[in-house]
Scaffold this motif. Sequence first.
Motif, PDB file in Angstrom:
ATOM      1  N   PRO A 134       0.794  -1.234   0.000  1.00  0.00           N
ATOM      2  CA  PRO A 134       0.000   0.000   0.000  1.00  0.00           C
ATOM      3  C   PRO A 134       0.826   1.283   0.000  1.00  0.00           C
ATOM      4  O   PRO A 134       0.326   2.329  -0.400  1.00  0.00           O
ATOM      5  N   SER A 135       2.101   1.214   0.413  1.00  0.00           N
ATOM      6  CA  SER A 135       2.897   2.447   0.468  1.00  0.00           C
ATOM      7  C   SER A 135       3.554   2.786  -0.873  1.00  0.00           C
ATOM      8  O   SER A 135       4.082   3.876  -1.051  1.00  0.00           O
ATOM      9  N   MET A 136       3.487   1.853  -1.809  1.00  0.00           N
ATOM     10  CA  MET A 136       4.197   1.986  -3.086  1.00  0.00           C
ATOM     11  C   MET A 136       3.885   3.296  -3.816  1.00  0.00           C
ATOM     12  O   MET A 136       2.736   3.588  -4.134  1.00  0.00           O
ATOM     13  N   GLY A 137       4.916   4.071  -4.056  1.00  0.00           N
ATOM     14  CA  GLY A 137       4.783   5.277  -4.878  1.00  0.00           C
ATOM     15  C   GLY A 137       4.060   6.435  -4.206  1.00  0.00           C
ATOM     16  O   GLY A 137       3.711   7.400  -4.877  1.00  0.00           O
ATOM     17  N   LEU A 138       3.805   6.338  -2.905  1.00  0.00           N
ATOM     18  CA  LEU A 138       3.055   7.411  -2.255  1.00  0.00           C
ATOM     19  C   LEU A 138       3.963   8.378  -1.512  1.00  0.00           C
ATOM     20  O   LEU A 138       5.005   7.989  -0.982  1.00  0.00           O
ATOM     21  N   ALA A 139       3.510   9.637  -1.446  1.00  0.00           N
ATOM     22  CA  ALA A 139       4.220  10.641  -0.658  1.00  0.00           C
ATOM     23  C   ALA A 139       4.106  10.267   0.820  1.00  0.00           C
ATOM     24  O   ALA A 139       3.092   9.693   1.233  1.00  0.00           O
ATOM     25  N   PRO A 140       5.146  10.613   1.623  1.00  0.00           N
ATOM     26  CA  PRO A 140       5.151  10.231   3.040  1.00  0.00           C
ATOM     27  C   PRO A 140       3.871  10.584   3.801  1.00  0.00           C
ATOM     28  O   PRO A 140       3.404   9.806   4.614  1.00  0.00           O
ATOM     29  N   ILE A 141       3.287  11.712   3.490  1.00  0.00           N
ATOM     30  CA  ILE A 141       2.096  12.128   4.234  1.00  0.00           C
ATOM     31  C   ILE A 141       0.919  11.168   3.972  1.00  0.00           C
ATOM     32  O   ILE A 141       0.167  10.813   4.875  1.00  0.00           O
TER      33      ILE A 141
END
Length: 234
Positions: A161-168
Motif C-alpha cells: 500500500p505504500s508503493m509510490g506514495l508521498a510520506p504524508i
Amino acid sequence: MLKVENLNVHYGVIQALHDVSFEVGEGEIVSLIGANGAGKSTVLKVLSGLHRLTSGKILFHDQEIQKSATKKIVESGISLVPEGRHVFAGLTVLENLEMGAYLRKDKGNLKKDMDHVYERFPVLAERKNQDAATLSGGEQQMLAMGRALMSKPKLLLLDEPSMGLAPIFIKEIFAIIQEIQKQGTTVLLIEQNAKLALSIANRGYVLETGKVVLSGTGEMLLNSDEVKKAYLGG
Ligand code: ATP
C-alpha cells in the motif's frame, strides 16, 4: 483464521515459493516483508486464486480453498487490494465502490457501508462523482481499499500500500489500516517498507528468495539484528 501450509508455487520452470508456511489469527495484522522478487505478491496471488499453487494447502476458517475460484474466495470473505491499486478508470469513485460490493448477497446494507467508507475516507465522498483515473496516487490507494472494504471482507490482503506514495499519504494509509483492524477486519500486509509494516504488525514473516527465513512479533522483528541489517538500513 488463515493457515498456509507448505506452499510451493511455480511460474513455468521458475519456482517462486518454497515450502512457505504461515498463519494469520483472527483480528491480527500480519506483515510479510522481503526484498524485490522475494515472492510476496505471489503469496497474495495464490491466496486470491489468481495463480495456482503446485503443492501445499490453504485453510481459511478450516476450509481448504487452494482450488477455489476467485469469486468463491471473495464470497468466503477474503479481499485483495492489488499492487498498483487498479482502480477502474472511466468509472466514478462511487461506481468503483459499487463494483466492490458486486458479489455481495446482502445488498440491503450497501448504503450504510458506503457511508462508512466515506466516513473513513472523506476525500472519496468529496470526489464521488469524479472519474477514478483523475485521483492522485494516495486517493487511488484509498479508493482501492474502500472498494475492497465494500465486499465486507473478514480478511483484507494489502499488496504494497505504500508503493509510490508521498510520506504524508503513507502515514494516513497506515493509520487507516490500524483503524480497519480495530473495527474487526483481519489484515495480511505485504510491504517492502519493512519498518512501517512491522511497526503496525502483531506478527510478521520475512521472505527471502521464496522462503520464510524468520518470523516473530512485529516488535521482535523490528529489533532483530538480521532484519535491521537486511531491511532497515543497519
Ligand atoms: P515485488 O515487490 O517486486 O512485487 P515480490 O516479493 O512480490 O516482489 P513476486 O512478484 O512474488 O515477488 O515474484 C517472486 C518471483 O517470481 C520472482 O523471481 C519473479 O521474477 C517471479 N515471477 C513473478 N511473476 C512472474 C511471472 N508472471 N512469470 C514469471 N516469473 C514471475
